[in-house]
Design a protein around this motif. Sequence first.
Motif, mmCIF file in Angstrom:
data_model
loop_
_atom_site.group_PDB
_atom_site.id
_atom_site.type_symbol
_atom_site.label_atom_id
_atom_site.label_comp_id
_atom_site.label_asym_id
_atom_site.label_seq_id
_atom_site.Cartn_x
_atom_site.Cartn_y
_atom_site.Cartn_z
ATOM 1 N N THR A 1 23.254 -94.894 64.628
ATOM 2 C CA THR A 1 23.026 -96.108 63.839
ATOM 3 C C THR A 1 22.092 -97.055 64.590
ATOM 4 O O THR A 1 21.154 -97.626 64.023
ATOM 5 C CB THR A 1 24.369 -96.802 63.539
ATOM 6 N N GLU A 2 22.343 -97.197 65.885
ATOM 7 C CA GLU A 2 21.525 -98.050 66.732
ATOM 8 C C GLU A 2 20.071 -97.547 66.769
ATOM 9 O O GLU A 2 19.124 -98.320 66.614
ATOM 10 C CB GLU A 2 22.142 -98.040 68.147
ATOM 11 N N SER A 3 19.919 -96.257 66.929
ATOM 12 C CA SER A 3 18.578 -95.686 67.108
ATOM 13 C C SER A 3 17.751 -95.677 65.818
ATOM 14 O O SER A 3 16.556 -95.968 65.840
ATOM 15 C CB SER A 3 18.716 -94.259 67.639
ATOM 16 N N ILE A 4 18.403 -95.348 64.700
ATOM 17 C CA ILE A 4 17.664 -95.255 63.430
ATOM 18 C C ILE A 4 17.031 -96.607 63.090
ATOM 19 O O ILE A 4 15.901 -96.681 62.604
ATOM 20 C CB ILE A 4 18.600 -94.800 62.280
ATOM 21 N N ASP B 1 7.764 -93.376 59.959
ATOM 22 C CA ASP B 1 7.443 -91.953 59.741
ATOM 23 C C ASP B 1 8.508 -91.039 60.342
ATOM 24 O O ASP B 1 8.913 -90.039 59.734
ATOM 25 C CB ASP B 1 6.087 -91.595 60.387
ATOM 26 N N ASP B 2 8.941 -91.389 61.550
ATOM 27 C CA ASP B 2 9.975 -90.580 62.211
ATOM 28 C C ASP B 2 11.298 -90.699 61.457
ATOM 29 O O ASP B 2 12.046 -89.733 61.311
ATOM 30 C CB ASP B 2 10.189 -91.068 63.653
ATOM 31 N N ARG B 3 11.517 -91.893 60.985
ATOM 32 C CA ARG B 3 12.749 -92.143 60.258
ATOM 33 C C ARG B 3 12.791 -91.334 58.955
ATOM 34 O O ARG B 3 13.830 -90.773 58.599
ATOM 35 C CB ARG B 3 12.783 -93.630 59.950
ATOM 36 N N ALA B 4 11.647 -91.256 58.288
ATOM 37 C CA ALA B 4 11.561 -90.477 57.046
ATOM 38 C C ALA B 4 11.907 -89.013 57.322
ATOM 39 O O ALA B 4 12.579 -88.354 56.519
ATOM 40 C CB ALA B 4 10.165 -90.595 56.446
ATOM 41 N N GLU B 5 11.475 -88.538 58.471
ATOM 42 C CA GLU B 5 11.761 -87.146 58.840
ATOM 43 C C GLU B 5 13.284 -86.936 58.967
ATOM 44 O O GLU B 5 13.823 -85.927 58.504
ATOM 45 C CB GLU B 5 11.059 -86.868 60.175
ATOM 46 N N ILE B 6 13.963 -87.898 59.568
ATOM 47 C CA ILE B 6 15.423 -87.776 59.734
ATOM 48 C C ILE B 6 16.126 -87.928 58.377
ATOM 49 O O ILE B 6 17.111 -87.236 58.102
ATOM 50 C CB ILE B 6 15.972 -88.835 60.730
ATOM 51 N N GLU B 7 15.595 -88.810 57.531
ATOM 52 C CA GLU B 7 16.175 -88.959 56.186
ATOM 53 C C GLU B 7 16.116 -87.631 55.426
ATOM 54 O O GLU B 7 17.088 -87.219 54.799
ATOM 55 C CB GLU B 7 15.400 -90.020 55.390
ATOM 56 N N ASP B 8 14.951 -86.973 55.480
ATOM 57 C CA ASP B 8 14.788 -85.695 54.766
ATOM 58 C C ASP B 8 15.709 -84.625 55.341
ATOM 59 O O ASP B 8 16.320 -83.855 54.600
ATOM 60 C CB ASP B 8 13.328 -85.215 54.861
ATOM 61 N N PHE B 9 15.786 -84.592 56.653
ATOM 62 C CA PHE B 9 16.651 -83.621 57.308
ATOM 63 C C PHE B 9 18.109 -83.837 56.868
ATOM 64 O O PHE B 9 18.835 -82.885 56.558
ATOM 65 C CB PHE B 9 16.528 -83.764 58.839
#
Length: 345
Positions: free
Chosen positions: A223-226, A232-240
């Motif tokens: 939660t802290e890191s997101i 762009d990196d966040r979108a990658e984690i959302e998709d994953f």
Amino acid sequence: MGETSAVKQSSMTSPLEVLWDWGYEIEQDKLDKLYEKAKRDQWNASVDIDWSVGVDPGGKILDESRMAFLQLDFFKKLSASQREDLNAHYSAYILSQILHGEQGALMVAGQLVSEVPDYEAKLYSASQAMDEARHVEVFGKYIRKLDKIYPVTEPLYEILQEILEAEKWQAKTVGMQVMIEGLALASFINVRASTGCSLLRQLLEYVTKDEARHVAFGNLYLTESISQMHPDDRAEIEDFTLMMTRKFLAWRRGPDGMKGFEWVLEDVGIDPADFVAALHVELSNGFKMDATPGSVHSFRGLIMPGIIRAGLVSDRVRPGYEEAKIKLFSDVTLLEELEASGQVA
Ligand SMILES: [Fe+2]
Ligand SMILES: [Fe+2]
């Protein structure tokens, strides 16, 4: 993978970023507290558990009433001894999947030691690796006392592979600490409360304590890191996360969850084809395959609230959840309790 019990080893390749933290400073107090708890609560599986306690395969290892498809007439017609035999093999099969998940968790924890950017998170991850080593040790030992170790099923292997091969540590944490360990924690609590085997109850008491810390750590740190990630990196984690949630639910609630059950049937002398035929008839007569008890609870109480609170269900990916009919449970009460205490009440 999956159908080959003869396979002793297999490999996969994972990109691994190695980050050094030269500051050696504790900046996230909550993570440090979990690390302190982890050190305080270390246990020795060969000393603290009384392995002289026998395992009775005919005893109620896993509670039959919690196994949805054992409620089929097909199984109710079996003799008492056949049902006992089925329960023993089925329990070994389920516990074997837990064992394989524990080995996956061990290796993910090892990866996280290198990949997490913060000193205190590295220390914590190292403690989790030791915890997972113990879990592999105790489940392996227990299952061999009960029966035999069954191979990993295909859907579980695929999920573990996604996690181990993911590039970013945030993705690994979503897959392992939030999803797999959220599920494991809820299952351990349920099994501990319902098993008739005192040895299993004893070891689960220790394992559950460790698992609660792992889930708390993953959710807090994620939660802290997101919140600080580049979009762009966040979108990658959302998709994953969306992809993994779909896989996870297909495994827990769909026919994927039955993969490998044919091994159990064959071991008790039932032709899997007879079972499938009977299943179709009973399903068309209105038999309902409810979700495995415990999994609903973990998804509702830990997994989905953790994903949402971390900010991973953005407006961009929300339609994907809706389309897949995934309920967006957002009550974080249980999760916050866990994070505050590092343990389950
Ligand atoms: Fe574990
Ligand atoms: Fe764990």
